[in-house]
Design an enzyme around this catalytic site. Structure first.
Site, PDB file in Angstrom:
ATOM      1  N   THR A 128       0.814  -1.216   0.198  1.00 38.30           N
ATOM      2  CA  THR A 128      -0.082   0.097   0.031  1.00 38.30           C
ATOM      3  C   THR A 128       0.802   1.093  -0.019  1.00 38.30           C
ATOM      4  OG1 THR A 128      -1.567   1.486   1.357  1.00 38.30           O
ATOM      5  CG2 THR A 128      -0.084  -0.372   2.521  1.00 38.30           C
ATOM      6  N   ASP A 129       0.200   2.413  -0.404  1.00 34.07           N
ATOM      7  CA  ASP A 129       1.011   3.547  -0.342  1.00 34.07           C
ATOM      8  C   ASP A 129       1.221   4.275   1.131  1.00 34.07           C
ATOM      9  OD1 ASP A 129      -1.816   4.161  -0.103  1.00 34.07           O
ATOM     10  OD2 ASP A 129      -1.807   5.882  -1.916  1.00 34.07           O
ATOM     11  N   GLU A 130       0.335   3.557   1.852  1.00 33.82           N
ATOM     12  CA  GLU A 130       0.312   3.927   3.124  1.00 33.82           C
ATOM     13  C   GLU A 130       1.772   3.784   4.256  1.00 33.82           C
ATOM     14  OE1 GLU A 130      -2.820   3.377   5.803  1.00 33.82           O
ATOM     15  OE2 GLU A 130      -4.453   3.251   3.857  1.00 33.82           O
ATOM     16  N   TYR A 155      -1.883  -0.540  11.219  1.00 33.00           N
ATOM     17  CA  TYR A 155      -2.025  -1.399   9.768  1.00 33.00           C
ATOM     18  C   TYR A 155      -0.690  -1.046   8.761  1.00 33.00           C
ATOM     19  CZ  TYR A 155      -3.341  -1.640   5.026  1.00 33.00           C
ATOM     20  OH  TYR A 155      -3.199  -2.088   3.712  1.00 33.00           O
ATOM     21  N   LYS A 159       2.240  -3.396   7.228  1.00 27.38           N
ATOM     22  CA  LYS A 159       2.490  -3.543   5.892  1.00 27.38           C
ATOM     23  C   LYS A 159       3.834  -3.137   5.460  1.00 27.38           C
ATOM     24  CE  LYS A 159       0.039  -4.749   2.864  1.00 27.38           C
ATOM     25  NZ  LYS A 159      -0.423  -5.947   2.385  1.00 27.38           N
TER      26      LYS A 159
HETATM   27  P1  NAD Z   1      -9.921  -7.602   2.507  1.00 27.35           P
HETATM   28  O1  NAD Z   1      -9.938  -7.159   3.709  1.00 27.35           O
HETATM   29  O2  NAD Z   1     -11.137  -7.178   1.821  1.00 27.35           O
HETATM   30  O3  NAD Z   1      -9.395  -8.806   2.153  1.00 27.35           O
HETATM   31  C1  NAD Z   1      -8.331  -9.814   2.809  1.00 27.35           C
HETATM   32  C2  NAD Z   1      -8.616 -11.154   2.404  1.00 27.35           C
HETATM   33  O4  NAD Z   1      -7.471 -11.757   3.298  1.00 27.35           O
HETATM   34  C3  NAD Z   1      -9.836 -11.661   2.934  1.00 27.35           C
HETATM   35  O5  NAD Z   1     -10.508 -12.659   2.211  1.00 27.35           O
HETATM   36  C4  NAD Z   1      -9.476 -12.442   4.395  1.00 27.35           C
HETATM   37  O6  NAD Z   1     -10.286 -13.768   4.523  1.00 27.35           O
HETATM   38  C5  NAD Z   1      -8.001 -12.889   4.000  1.00 27.35           C
HETATM   39  N1  NAD Z   1      -6.947 -13.254   5.064  1.00 27.35           N
HETATM   40  C6  NAD Z   1      -7.030 -12.323   6.157  1.00 27.35           C
HETATM   41  N2  NAD Z   1      -6.218 -13.071   6.875  1.00 27.35           N
HETATM   42  C7  NAD Z   1      -5.932 -14.123   6.296  1.00 27.35           C
HETATM   43  C8  NAD Z   1      -5.017 -15.082   6.772  1.00 27.35           C
HETATM   44  N3  NAD Z   1      -4.146 -15.215   8.050  1.00 27.35           N
HETATM   45  N4  NAD Z   1      -4.576 -16.243   6.153  1.00 27.35           N
HETATM   46  C9  NAD Z   1      -5.414 -16.412   4.786  1.00 27.35           C
HETATM   47  N5  NAD Z   1      -6.296 -15.318   4.228  1.00 27.35           N
HETATM   48  C10 NAD Z   1      -6.468 -14.238   5.143  1.00 27.35           C
HETATM   49  O7  NAD Z   1      -8.741  -6.707   1.778  1.00 27.35           O
HETATM   50  P2  NAD Z   1      -8.271  -5.655   0.252  1.00 27.35           P
HETATM   51  O8  NAD Z   1      -8.859  -4.459   0.607  1.00 27.35           O
HETATM   52  O9  NAD Z   1      -8.959  -6.526  -0.608  1.00 27.35           O
HETATM   53  O10 NAD Z   1      -6.759  -5.828   0.163  1.00 27.35           O
HETATM   54  C11 NAD Z   1      -6.108  -6.706  -0.107  1.00 27.35           C
HETATM   55  C12 NAD Z   1      -4.590  -6.229  -0.188  1.00 27.35           C
HETATM   56  O11 NAD Z   1      -4.366  -5.172  -0.807  1.00 27.35           O
HETATM   57  C13 NAD Z   1      -3.975  -6.338   1.447  1.00 27.35           C
HETATM   58  O12 NAD Z   1      -2.852  -6.719   1.457  1.00 27.35           O
HETATM   59  C14 NAD Z   1      -3.623  -4.688   1.562  1.00 27.35           C
HETATM   60  O13 NAD Z   1      -2.983  -4.128   2.439  1.00 27.35           O
HETATM   61  C15 NAD Z   1      -3.520  -4.304   0.005  1.00 27.35           C
HETATM   62  N6  NAD Z   1      -4.076  -2.697  -0.486  1.00 27.35           N
HETATM   63  C16 NAD Z   1      -5.440  -2.564  -0.243  1.00 27.35           C
HETATM   64  C17 NAD Z   1      -5.853  -1.150  -0.666  1.00 27.35           C
HETATM   65  C18 NAD Z   1      -7.122  -0.982  -0.467  1.00 27.35           C
HETATM   66  O14 NAD Z   1      -7.556   0.336  -1.100  1.00 27.35           O
HETATM   67  N7  NAD Z   1      -8.289  -1.698  -0.046  1.00 27.35           N
HETATM   68  C19 NAD Z   1      -4.863  -0.482  -1.117  1.00 27.35           C
HETATM   69  C20 NAD Z   1      -3.473  -0.751  -1.482  1.00 27.35           C
HETATM   70  C21 NAD Z   1      -3.150  -1.967  -0.989  1.00 27.35           C
HETATM   71  O1  TDX Z   2     -16.915   6.147   7.654  1.00 24.78           O
HETATM   72  C1  TDX Z   2     -15.754   6.744   7.283  1.00 24.78           C
HETATM   73  N1  TDX Z   2     -15.518   8.219   7.236  1.00 24.78           N
HETATM   74  C2  TDX Z   2     -14.326   8.553   6.937  1.00 24.78           C
HETATM   75  O2  TDX Z   2     -14.414   9.870   6.425  1.00 24.78           O
HETATM   76  C3  TDX Z   2     -14.672   5.948   6.955  1.00 24.78           C
HETATM   77  C4  TDX Z   2     -14.758   4.338   7.145  1.00 24.78           C
HETATM   78  C5  TDX Z   2     -13.493   6.478   6.589  1.00 24.78           C
HETATM   79  N2  TDX Z   2     -13.252   7.812   6.265  1.00 24.78           N
HETATM   80  C6  TDX Z   2     -12.073   8.546   5.948  1.00 24.78           C
HETATM   81  C7  TDX Z   2     -10.830   7.847   6.484  1.00 24.78           C
HETATM   82  C8  TDX Z   2      -9.831   8.072   5.243  1.00 24.78           C
HETATM   83  O3  TDX Z   2      -9.594   9.487   5.132  1.00 24.78           O
HETATM   84  O4  TDX Z   2     -12.224   7.965   4.412  1.00 24.78           O
HETATM   85  C9  TDX Z   2     -10.973   7.988   4.151  1.00 24.78           C
HETATM   86  C10 TDX Z   2     -10.579   6.333   3.514  1.00 24.78           C
HETATM   87  O5  TDX Z   2     -10.871   5.430   4.598  1.00 24.78           O
HETATM   88  P1  TDX Z   2     -10.902   4.018   4.414  1.00 24.78           P
HETATM   89  O6  TDX Z   2     -11.937   3.453   3.436  1.00 24.78           O
HETATM   90  O7  TDX Z   2     -10.952   3.341   5.741  1.00 24.78           O
HETATM   91  O8  TDX Z   2      -9.360   3.687   3.667  1.00 24.78           O
HETATM   92  P2  TDX Z   2      -8.013   4.144   4.105  1.00 24.78           P
HETATM   93  O9  TDX Z   2      -7.827   4.189   5.673  1.00 24.78           O
HETATM   94  O10 TDX Z   2      -7.358   5.346   3.441  1.00 24.78           O
HETATM   95  O11 TDX Z   2      -6.975   2.917   3.674  1.00 24.78           O
HETATM   96  C11 TDX Z   2      -7.290   2.219   2.642  1.00 24.78           C
HETATM   97  O12 TDX Z   2      -6.343   2.569   1.563  1.00 24.78           O
HETATM   98  C12 TDX Z   2      -5.212   2.025   1.558  1.00 24.78           C
HETATM   99  C13 TDX Z   2      -7.515   0.509   2.739  1.00 24.78           C
HETATM  100  O13 TDX Z   2      -8.494   0.396   3.653  1.00 24.78           O
HETATM  101  C14 TDX Z   2      -6.202   0.134   2.996  1.00 24.78           C
HETATM  102  O14 TDX Z   2      -6.068  -1.334   3.223  1.00 24.78           O
HETATM  103  C15 TDX Z   2      -5.190   0.462   1.886  1.00 24.78           C
HETATM  104  O15 TDX Z   2      -3.814   0.135   2.137  1.00 24.78           O
END
Ligand code: NAD
Ligand code: TDX
Length: 339
Positions: A128-130, A155, A159
């Site tokens: 992630t960019d975080e 988190y 990562k």
């Molecule tokens: P998510 O929470 O929707 O899904 C995570 C999945 O991993 C689930 O299916 C869960 O059951 C599985 N999992 C969790 N722990 C596990 C374990 N110990 N063993 C096997 N499976 C396990 O997450 P997401 O938003 O789809 O994110 C996926 C990946 O992308 C993560 O690595 C996250 O850091 C990265 N990422 C997410 C975002 C975003 O915007 N959501 C952005 C950049 C990177």
């Molecule tokens: O109810 C809300 N109100 C609100 O203002 C929630 C749930 C979030 N927010 C804000 C917090 C953040 O500034 O919105 C923005 C986005 O929040 P999230 O969806 O929780 O994402 P963020 O914390 O930015 O992280 C996401 O992007 C990077 C993913 O969850 C991570 O897995 C990924 O690495």
């Protein structure tokens, strides 16, 4: 640039989650020569319904934990790559209880790296960019592959730790790994705890959307399908040992995103509540994806954020059975946190 690695049989960890399942659909739809084994623990965030419709001969599902070394010994042989999505992914949960984040994100990645080393297969690490911390709202810079690591939340620090393990295993043991750090994803199958689906499903259930603090924090949005095509590009054409940043020039602050959602759903743009801010809330993320675009020739296709958001709203409106089961428990958790 041509593909230098043609994967025949890959393991996708976390393939029942949001981004992992979108990647599995992407591979099945676009790369008929590749078979997928999904390894997923089905935590609260995993959902087998995300993989519905995938032909049986294209995918196997293994219900298990990435921390389980014996399980990895049983399933990894015979595969030529692991694409590692599995993680605890939600910042707010990591603030409430960081322990599962250390276990899955750090120890789980360690176990996978050991299996990759033992069976000498290709590894792509999803991050992630975080990991780069945050930028000031008026900073002219964006994150690049050279930006120093400075994670702020439990988190993002787990990562960042997992990225460091990958780099060390690549240099010390010579494993064939690449890393990608992507910005905020949106699209179908995203859990209702996350910002965009939470607000869409709040409106669909007659609840006012909840904005943290003043809502000026900026996120750099990318459609999850563009994330998938970027990961495939890096897996097949990327240089071993390299990191690539993935982003689609989608910077927007939260209040603007929320107003667009409200407008697209026919609600007044001020029909939301400000709630307690997230502790340590990162101000702004912004990705410069020049390296990926110039070196590997990748380009995003979902460049119109509003139409991508409209399609996402339509998807949640058309699939209440997918999210209704988890909505009440998620909102109860937020209510206890004052959010
Ligand atoms: P998510 O929470 O929707 O899904 C995570 C999945 O991993 C689930 O299916 C869960 O059951 C599985 N999992 C969790 N722990 C596990 C374990 N110990 N063993 C096997 N499976 C396990 O997450 P997401 O938003 O789809 O994110 C996926 C990946 O992308 C993560 O690595 C996250 O850091 C990265 N990422 C997410 C975002 C975003 O915007 N959501 C952005 C950049 C990177
Ligand atoms: O109810 C809300 N109100 C609100 O203002 C929630 C749930 C979030 N927010 C804000 C917090 C953040 O500034 O919105 C923005 C986005 O929040 P999230 O969806 O929780 O994402 P963020 O914390 O930015 O992280 C996401 O992007 C990077 C993913 O969850 C991570 O897995 C990924 O690495």
């Amino acid at each position: 640039m041509t593909e230098t690695f043609v994967p025949k049989n890959i393991i996708v960890t976390g393939g029942a989650g949001f981004i992992g399942s979108n990647f599995v659909h992407y591979v099945v739809d676009n790369h008929p020569g590749t078979h997928v084994t999904v390894l997923d623990a089905l935590t609260y965030a995993g959902n087998l319904d995300n993989l519905k419709g995938i032909p049986e001969d294209r995918m196997d599902f293994v219900h298990g934990n990435i921390c389980d070394a014996e399980l990895l010994d049983r399933i990894v042989p015979g595969h030529d790559a692991i694409v590692h999505y599995a993680a605890e992914s939600h910042n707010d949960n990591s603030i409430a209880n960081p322990e599962p984040f250390v276990r899955t994100n750090v120890v789980g990645t360690f176990r996978l790296l050991e299996a990759v080393r033992k069976y000498d297969i290709r590894y792509h690490h999803i991050s992630t960019d975080e990991v780069y911390g945050d930028l000031a709202l008026d900073d002219p810079h964006r994150f690049t592959e050279e930006t120093p690591y400075r994670p702020s939340s439990p988190y993002s620090s787990t990562k960042a730790s997992s990225d460091m393990l990958v780099r060390a295993w690549t240099r010390t043991y010579g494993i064939r790994a690449t890393i990608s750090n992507c910005s905020n994803n949106y699209g179908p199958y995203q859990h209702v705890e996350k910002f965009i689906p939470r607000q869409i499903t709040n409106i669909l259930t007659g609840v006012r959307p909840k904005l943290y603090g003043a809502g000026l924090n900026v996120r750099d949005w990318i459609h999850t399908e563009d994330h998938s095509s970027a990961v495939w590009t890096i897996l097949t054409k990327g240089r071993i040992g390299e990191t690539y940043l993935i982003g689609a020039d989608g910077e927007k602050n939260n209040i603007d995103v929320l107003r667009i959602i409200l407008r697209l759903m026919g609600e007044p743009e001020d029909a939301f509540d400000h709630v307690k801010d997230r502790p340590g809330h990162d101000r702004r993320y912004a990705i410069d994806s020049t390296k990926l675009q110039t070196e590997l020739g990748w380009k995003p296709t979902h460049t119109d954020f509003e139409s991508g958001l409209k399609a996402t709203i339509d998807w949640y409106a058309a699939h209440p059975e997918w999210w209704e089961k988890t909505k009440a428990a998620t909102e109860e958790r937020y209510r206890r946190q004052g959010q």
